[in-house]
Structures are given as structure tokens and as C-alpha cells.
Design a protein around this motif. Sequence first.
Motif, PDB file in Angstrom:
ATOM      1  N   LEU A 108     -17.033  74.791  65.622  1.00  0.00           N
ATOM      2  CA  LEU A 108     -16.592  74.700  63.989  1.00  0.00           C
ATOM      3  C   LEU A 108     -15.215  73.870  63.979  1.00  0.00           C
ATOM      4  O   LEU A 108     -14.885  73.146  63.047  1.00  0.00           O
ATOM      5  CB  LEU A 108     -16.513  76.014  63.646  1.00  0.00           C
ATOM      6  CG  LEU A 108     -17.726  76.909  63.359  1.00  0.00           C
ATOM      7  CD1 LEU A 108     -17.682  78.267  62.984  1.00  0.00           C
ATOM      8  CD2 LEU A 108     -18.621  75.981  62.217  1.00  0.00           C
ATOM      9  N   ALA A 109     -14.257  73.952  65.118  1.00  0.00           N
ATOM     10  CA  ALA A 109     -13.115  73.595  65.246  1.00  0.00           C
ATOM     11  C   ALA A 109     -13.102  71.906  65.099  1.00  0.00           C
ATOM     12  O   ALA A 109     -12.462  71.296  64.436  1.00  0.00           O
ATOM     13  CB  ALA A 109     -12.190  73.860  66.349  1.00  0.00           C
ATOM     14  N   ALA A 110     -14.152  71.707  66.037  1.00  0.00           N
ATOM     15  CA  ALA A 110     -14.378  69.989  66.173  1.00  0.00           C
ATOM     16  C   ALA A 110     -14.970  69.426  64.798  1.00  0.00           C
ATOM     17  O   ALA A 110     -14.282  68.345  64.147  1.00  0.00           O
ATOM     18  CB  ALA A 110     -15.175  69.705  67.280  1.00  0.00           C
ATOM     19  N   ARG A 111     -15.751  70.277  64.146  1.00  0.00           N
ATOM     20  CA  ARG A 111     -16.333  69.708  62.849  1.00  0.00           C
ATOM     21  C   ARG A 111     -14.844  69.749  61.684  1.00  0.00           C
ATOM     22  O   ARG A 111     -14.873  68.823  60.797  1.00  0.00           O
ATOM     23  CB  ARG A 111     -17.421  70.680  62.138  1.00  0.00           C
ATOM     24  CG  ARG A 111     -18.526  70.585  62.945  1.00  0.00           C
ATOM     25  CD  ARG A 111     -19.214  69.278  62.968  1.00  0.00           C
ATOM     26  NE  ARG A 111     -20.566  69.267  63.645  1.00  0.00           N
ATOM     27  CZ  ARG A 111     -21.354  68.167  63.724  1.00  0.00           C
ATOM     28  NH1 ARG A 111     -20.737  66.946  63.631  1.00  0.00           N
ATOM     29  NH2 ARG A 111     -22.482  68.195  64.561  1.00  0.00           N
ATOM     30  N   GLN A 112     -13.983  70.955  61.735  1.00  0.00           N
ATOM     31  CA  GLN A 112     -12.864  70.847  60.841  1.00  0.00           C
ATOM     32  C   GLN A 112     -12.279  69.402  61.010  1.00  0.00           C
ATOM     33  O   GLN A 112     -11.519  69.258  60.271  1.00  0.00           O
ATOM     34  CB  GLN A 112     -12.318  72.049  61.014  1.00  0.00           C
ATOM     35  CG  GLN A 112     -11.136  72.144  60.098  1.00  0.00           C
ATOM     36  CD  GLN A 112     -11.466  72.648  58.719  1.00  0.00           C
ATOM     37  OE1 GLN A 112     -11.847  73.849  58.532  1.00  0.00           O
ATOM     38  NE2 GLN A 112     -11.462  71.398  57.965  1.00  0.00           N
ATOM     39  N   VAL A 113     -11.769  69.162  62.071  1.00  0.00           N
ATOM     40  CA  VAL A 113     -11.038  67.838  62.570  1.00  0.00           C
ATOM     41  C   VAL A 113     -11.786  66.789  62.161  1.00  0.00           C
ATOM     42  O   VAL A 113     -11.250  65.806  61.316  1.00  0.00           O
ATOM     43  CB  VAL A 113     -10.830  68.023  63.874  1.00  0.00           C
ATOM     44  CG1 VAL A 113     -10.293  66.439  64.104  1.00  0.00           C
ATOM     45  CG2 VAL A 113     -10.012  68.942  64.479  1.00  0.00           C
ATOM     46  N   GLU A 114     -12.968  66.813  62.124  1.00  0.00           N
ATOM     47  CA  GLU A 114     -13.741  65.716  61.289  1.00  0.00           C
ATOM     48  C   GLU A 114     -13.756  65.590  60.105  1.00  0.00           C
ATOM     49  O   GLU A 114     -13.455  64.358  59.536  1.00  0.00           O
ATOM     50  CB  GLU A 114     -15.264  65.686  61.940  1.00  0.00           C
ATOM     51  CG  GLU A 114     -16.231  64.584  61.424  1.00  0.00           C
ATOM     52  CD  GLU A 114     -17.652  64.801  61.827  1.00  0.00           C
ATOM     53  OE1 GLU A 114     -18.071  63.539  61.981  1.00  0.00           O
ATOM     54  OE2 GLU A 114     -18.315  65.769  61.947  1.00  0.00           O
ATOM     55  N   VAL A 115     -13.609  66.719  59.433  1.00  0.00           N
ATOM     56  CA  VAL A 115     -13.381  66.826  57.926  1.00  0.00           C
ATOM     57  C   VAL A 115     -11.986  66.159  57.615  1.00  0.00           C
ATOM     58  O   VAL A 115     -12.070  65.488  56.656  1.00  0.00           O
ATOM     59  CB  VAL A 115     -13.638  68.210  57.373  1.00  0.00           C
ATOM     60  CG1 VAL A 115     -13.319  68.404  55.964  1.00  0.00           C
ATOM     61  CG2 VAL A 115     -15.213  68.623  57.310  1.00  0.00           C
ATOM     62  N   ILE A 116     -11.101  66.571  58.251  1.00  0.00           N
ATOM     63  CA  ILE A 116      -9.771  66.251  57.911  1.00  0.00           C
ATOM     64  C   ILE A 116      -9.577  64.622  58.352  1.00  0.00           C
ATOM     65  O   ILE A 116      -8.946  63.974  57.203  1.00  0.00           O
ATOM     66  CB  ILE A 116      -8.772  66.917  58.946  1.00  0.00           C
ATOM     67  CG1 ILE A 116      -8.653  68.260  58.655  1.00  0.00           C
ATOM     68  CG2 ILE A 116      -7.312  66.299  58.646  1.00  0.00           C
ATOM     69  CD1 ILE A 116      -7.957  69.267  59.746  1.00  0.00           C
ATOM     70  N   ALA A 117     -10.077  64.152  59.314  1.00  0.00           N
ATOM     71  CA  ALA A 117     -10.102  62.709  59.602  1.00  0.00           C
ATOM     72  C   ALA A 117     -10.806  61.810  58.381  1.00  0.00           C
ATOM     73  O   ALA A 117     -10.341  60.823  58.221  1.00  0.00           O
ATOM     74  CB  ALA A 117     -10.634  62.517  61.026  1.00  0.00           C
ATOM     75  N   ASP A 118     -12.179  62.318  58.069  1.00  0.00           N
ATOM     76  CA  ASP A 118     -12.541  61.434  57.453  1.00  0.00           C
ATOM     77  C   ASP A 118     -11.982  61.572  55.724  1.00  0.00           C
ATOM     78  O   ASP A 118     -12.065  60.501  55.094  1.00  0.00           O
ATOM     79  CB  ASP A 118     -14.205  62.190  57.115  1.00  0.00           C
ATOM     80  CG  ASP A 118     -15.054  61.791  58.114  1.00  0.00           C
ATOM     81  OD1 ASP A 118     -14.802  60.935  59.154  1.00  0.00           O
ATOM     82  OD2 ASP A 118     -16.093  62.127  58.243  1.00  0.00           O
ATOM     83  N   GLY A 119     -11.441  62.894  55.690  1.00  0.00           N
ATOM     84  CA  GLY A 119     -10.616  63.098  54.276  1.00  0.00           C
ATOM     85  C   GLY A 119      -9.372  61.709  54.331  1.00  0.00           C
ATOM     86  O   GLY A 119      -9.502  61.258  53.129  1.00  0.00           O
TER      87      GLY A 119
END
Length: 211
Positions: free
Chosen positions: A89-100
Amino acid sequence: MYQLISATPSPYARKVRIALIEKGIPFELRTEVPWHGDTATPAYNPLQKLPVLVLPSGAGIYESRFILEWLEVKHPEPPLLPDTKEDVLAARQVEVIADGICDAVVLLFFERQREAPSEPWIARQRRKVEGGVRALAERAEAADGGFLVAGRFGLADIAAGTALRYLAVRFAEFDWAAEYPALAAMSARLESRPSFAATTPVPQAITEKVV
């Protein structure tokens, strides 16, 4: 062999290229400008966006997050996701931030192509970029072993690293590295990694009108 249809500056395509290299998966790179009339993208992706991973069967796998998920299922070794649910979940959250961050930079780029760009719109996208980079910086300062999640290289580092390097291509006036030295050091370490060094983004000439 897989074929990856990519654009040279795209951070979304770069994420996939890095994942393929890290997993040791052979692929043929096909570089296109999705705006040009001769692009093959619509033949493989009904949404007409890059990147597209074309399978030997001719089927297209598209949208970078889904391609990465597909690769993790079909080619699980070496894993790019951590072991525990919380770390995933932490990795996915970083992905969301980066894609944003990348999404906002793309919107900035297109807005600036307009005859009369909206300054309030540009300011809003800048705030998104600045907020996203600040969030990544907070995670970089707390990172264990130089990697963002679980002390090992993975999806979070790929997503964050590609987003940060994309800023140099499309939003160079934002000197985030001076403001966040820990994040800058992390980015430099990632860019020296062979998979990152082999996929450095460069601007692409667009010869047809962007509509």
C-alpha cells in the motif's frame, strides 16, 4: 518477444521500460509520437495513449499502472512490490503521488500550447507538482537504506524517480533539487542505476498540431 510502443519523454513509458529491464524481460522498443497520424497506437489501445505493451499474439496491454501490474503477475521474479500488504500500500501511494506529478506537468505542457494560456490553470497545476514533490521529499528523508519502501528497490522508486527526472524535461524552471537535497540525492542514485541510465528521457519533436 514483447514490443513496447513508447514516446521518448514519457515518464509513464519509462516506468515500464525500467521494469522490463529490471526483470530481465527482452523487448523491442518502438518509438512514436502519439499525436502523429502514422502512429500505430490506436491499433493496440482503444484509448489511443502510450505506452502499450504488444504481446507476441498481437494483443495490446495498456496504461502504465496496469502494464506494471500485469508484469508483476506474469513475471513475478524479481518482485518490484514489497512483501507485506502495508508496504504494498505504501508503494502504491508513492505511485499515485508520482503519477499525479506527471499528470499535472502534462496538463501544464498542453496549456502552454494554447494561444491564450490560463494563468490560474497553470498556477493550479504548479501547486499540484510542488505538493507532490514535497510529499516525495518527506518520504525520501525517512527512507530506509536509500529506497522509499521496505529498504529495497521497487515500484515506489521507479515511480518517484521517473517523475522527478520528467520535471527536467517539461518543467525545468522548478528547482526542486535545491529545495530538497535528500530527494535530489535519491534521484541521483536512481539515475546511476543501469535501468535508469538506459532510459533517460529526452524531448521529442512534435511536427503535427496537438489537438
